[in-house]
Design an enzyme around this catalytic site. Structure first.
Site, PDB file in Angstrom:
ATOM      1  NE  ARG A  44      -3.204   2.567   2.729  1.00  0.00           N
ATOM      2  CZ  ARG A  44      -2.960   3.437   3.716  1.00  0.00           C
ATOM      3  NH1 ARG A  44      -2.158   3.129   4.708  1.00  0.00           N
ATOM      4  NH2 ARG A  44      -3.532   4.611   3.708  1.00  0.00           N
TER       5      ARG A  44
ATOM      6  CG  HIS B 138      -0.616   8.973   3.284  1.00  0.00           C
ATOM      7  ND1 HIS B 138      -0.781   7.627   3.521  1.00  0.00           N
ATOM      8  CD2 HIS B 138      -0.164   9.489   4.454  1.00  0.00           C
ATOM      9  CE1 HIS B 138      -0.437   7.347   4.772  1.00  0.00           C
ATOM     10  NE2 HIS B 138      -0.056   8.468   5.364  1.00  0.00           N
TER      11      HIS B 138
ATOM     12  CD  GLU C 292      -4.074   7.791   9.824  1.00  0.00           C
ATOM     13  OE1 GLU C 292      -3.530   8.838  10.177  1.00  0.00           O
ATOM     14  OE2 GLU C 292      -3.731   6.672  10.234  1.00  0.00           O
TER      15      GLU C 292
ATOM     16  CD  GLU D  39      -0.993   4.080   7.980  1.00  0.00           C
ATOM     17  OE1 GLU D  39      -0.628   4.546   9.073  1.00  0.00           O
ATOM     18  OE2 GLU D  39      -1.259   4.781   6.993  1.00  0.00           O
TER      19      GLU D  39
ATOM     20  CE1 TYR E 183       0.941   2.969  13.382  1.00  0.00           C
ATOM     21  CE2 TYR E 183      -1.077   4.023  12.649  1.00  0.00           C
ATOM     22  CZ  TYR E 183       0.180   3.504  12.373  1.00  0.00           C
ATOM     23  OH  TYR E 183       0.662   3.527  11.094  1.00  0.00           O
TER      24      TYR E 183
ATOM     25  CG  ASN F 289      -4.501   3.495   8.814  1.00  0.00           C
ATOM     26  OD1 ASN F 289      -4.636   2.495   8.105  1.00  0.00           O
ATOM     27  ND2 ASN F 289      -4.147   4.670   8.333  1.00  0.00           N
TER      28      ASN F 289
HETATM   29  C1  BGC Z   1      -0.200   7.780   9.122  1.00  0.00           C
HETATM   30  C2  BGC Z   1       1.241   7.531   8.766  1.00  0.00           C
HETATM   31  C3  BGC Z   1       2.105   7.730  10.001  1.00  0.00           C
HETATM   32  C4  BGC Z   1       1.693   6.703  11.027  1.00  0.00           C
HETATM   33  C5  BGC Z   1       2.467   6.751  12.324  1.00  0.00           C
HETATM   34  C6  BGC Z   1      -0.609   7.273  10.462  1.00  0.00           C
HETATM   35  O1  BGC Z   1      -1.252   8.290  11.147  1.00  0.00           O
HETATM   36  O2  BGC Z   1      -1.058   7.378   8.096  1.00  0.00           O
HETATM   37  O3  BGC Z   1       1.587   8.368   7.709  1.00  0.00           O
HETATM   38  O4  BGC Z   1       3.457   7.670   9.738  1.00  0.00           O
HETATM   39  O5  BGC Z   1       0.341   6.843  11.347  1.00  0.00           O
HETATM   40  O6  BGC Z   1       2.249   7.943  12.988  1.00  0.00           O
END
Ligand code: BGC
Length: 450
Positions: free
Chosen positions: A76, A120, A165, A350, A292, A290
């Site tokens: 991607r 992006h 995002e 992501e 995290y 995405n």
């Molecule tokens: C984004 C990336 C970024 C990653 C880590 C996401 O918010 O799509 O571009 O590097 O998180 O922060």
């Protein structure tokens, strides 16, 4: 090897244009807002810029070969709008478009499926000068650019994403000013968000006329868990959830904004036209999530304007970007998306972590046990969601390689491949080798002790 991942589940990795390409003005490209932002003193940690980044623009063949060696099935990446349309609209720069055409061909001959994101975060400066995402015409600009990209690549690209995002574009770019274009304005943020979503809808409409494959939207979801059952914390959690997790998915998938948006922007939230919501609410083929971290949320008067902030978890591991490692949040997120928005195919577009790695590899090796552990636990969290019946079609690790972490610069390393930013040498970290083995076993080794 027996495995519970669907047969057509895609294993891959992700990057974005400005973060890795370098040569931002090569071959007739126009500048993007990141060019401007990064070259404004004080905006970027360490004064870093994307001028060279990972030099992927010139080394893309080596990078594709590396992906192939690692066993990647999908990649991607994003297109830089200003490489293709240097003024944002009008004249097409064939040389810029050719770069992406060559990249797509290179991926295909190596058996790697391209997944292309149109936006992006790198708006052409020529469009920022016309008001950027605050200008209602931005939806038409984006549709024009999308049409050029679809026409050139749709025969070879099976999966498209409109935006990456939109929450970060608006929250970072227009509300808090931490990323390009660096505005800090409560009245602009809702307008930017709304126009981004109109642009998404307009591009999907164009796709239905000329595209033959699949198109989706990529959002970042951070599940919110109330820090206590005090009414003020519960209300803050609701606001945070609506603001971050529902502001974009609700109009795209359900055709309406969550009611809490009015409360969050308190006078800064306009009455939107119902025709706009119709435009935004286009049927899409897949959603990209995405993920995290999570937030344990409490009421906080100082946290403008949502009045909600996160409570630090004493016993948890935190990454270099100060995000709590919380794999269960990924399972919860995937299940929540299915419950709220229906059984649409999902890709984890992501997922990954910045942990400290040294600037140089030691004898060709980079040991990153924390990232290996993060990967394993999050992939197990995906498996858990699959077992609960969520329709998950693929997983893209963020990121293929260390890159420009936006205004945080090169010091925050998310890659499974290490980059020595002096020599630009690439070294797969232990996490890359681990991920390779996971891919080769189609997830079959995930429950083994590492
Ligand atoms: C984004 C990336 C970024 C990653 C880590 C996401 O918010 O799509 O571009 O590097 O998180 O922060």
């Amino acid at each position: 090897m027996s495995t519970e991942f669907p047969q057509d589940f895609l294993w891959g990795c992700a990057t974005s244009a400005y973060q890795i390409e370098g040569s931002p003005l090569a071959d007739g490209a126009g500048a993007s807002i990141w060019e401007r932002f990064a070259h404004t003193p004080g905006m970027m940690a360490g004064g870093d810029t994307g001028d060279v980044a990972c030099d992927h623009y010139r080394r893309y063949k080596d990078d594709v070969a590396l992906m192939k060696r690692l066993g990647m099935q999908a990649y991607r990446f994003s297109l830089a709008w200003a490489r293709i349309l240097p003024e944002g609209t009008g004249r097409v720069n064939t040389a810029g478009l050719d770069f992406y055409s060559r990249l797509v061909d290179e991926l295909l001959v190596n058996g790697i499926e391209p997944i292309v994101t149109l936006y992006h975060w790198d708006l052409p400066v020529a469009l920022d000068d016309r008001g950027g995402w605050l200008n209602r015409d931005s939806a038409d600009w984006f549709a024009e650019y999308a049409q050029v990209a679809f026409t050139a690549l749709d025969g070879r690209v099976k999966r498209w994403a409109t935006l990456n995002e939109p929450w970060v574009v608006s929250d970072g770019g227009y509300l808090h000013g931490t990323i390009a274009p660096g505005h800090r304005n409560k009245y602009e943020a809702p307008i930017a968000s709304h126009n981004l979503m109109r642009a998404h809808g307009a591009a999907v409409k164009v796709y239905r006329e000329i595209g033959r494959q699949e198109i989706g939207l990529v959002v970042n979801i951070e599940p919110k868990y109330a820090a206590s059952n005090q009414p003020c914390d519960v209300a803050a959690t609701r606001r945070a959830e609506a603001y971050m997790n529902e502001q974009y998915l609700d109009p795209a998938m359900l055709g309406a904004y969550p009611p809490e948006m009015k409360e969050v922007f308190n006078g800064g939230w306009p009455m939107w036209k119902s025709d706009d919501l119709k435009l935004i609410h286009q049927p899409i083929d897949w959603l990209g999530i995405n993920y995290y971290t999570r937030s344990v949320t409490k009421h906080d008067e100082t946290a403008w304007p949502v009045m909600a902030s996160s409570v630090k978890q004493k016993t948890a591991t935190y990454t270099e970007t100060n995000w709590e490692v919380f794999p269960q949040g990924l399972t919860d997120t995937l299940a929540w998306v299915k419950t709220r928005y229906g059984d649409i195919p999902l890709y984890i577009t992501e997922n990954g972590a910045a942990f400290y790695d040294p600037p140089e590899a030691a004898n060709g090796r980079v040991r990153d046990p924390l990232r290996v552990d993060y990967l394993q636990k999050h992939l197990l969290a995906v498996l858990k969601a699959i077992r609960q019946g969520v329709n998950i079609k693929g997983y893209m690790v963020w990121s293929l390689m260390d890159n420009l972490e936006w205004s945080l610069g090169f010091a925050k390393r998310f890659g499974i491949v290490h980059i020595n930013f002096d020599s630009l040498e690439r070294t797969p970290k232990d996490s890359a080798h681990y991920y390779s083995r996971v891919i080769a076993s189609h997830g079959g080794i995930l429950e083994d002790i590492v």
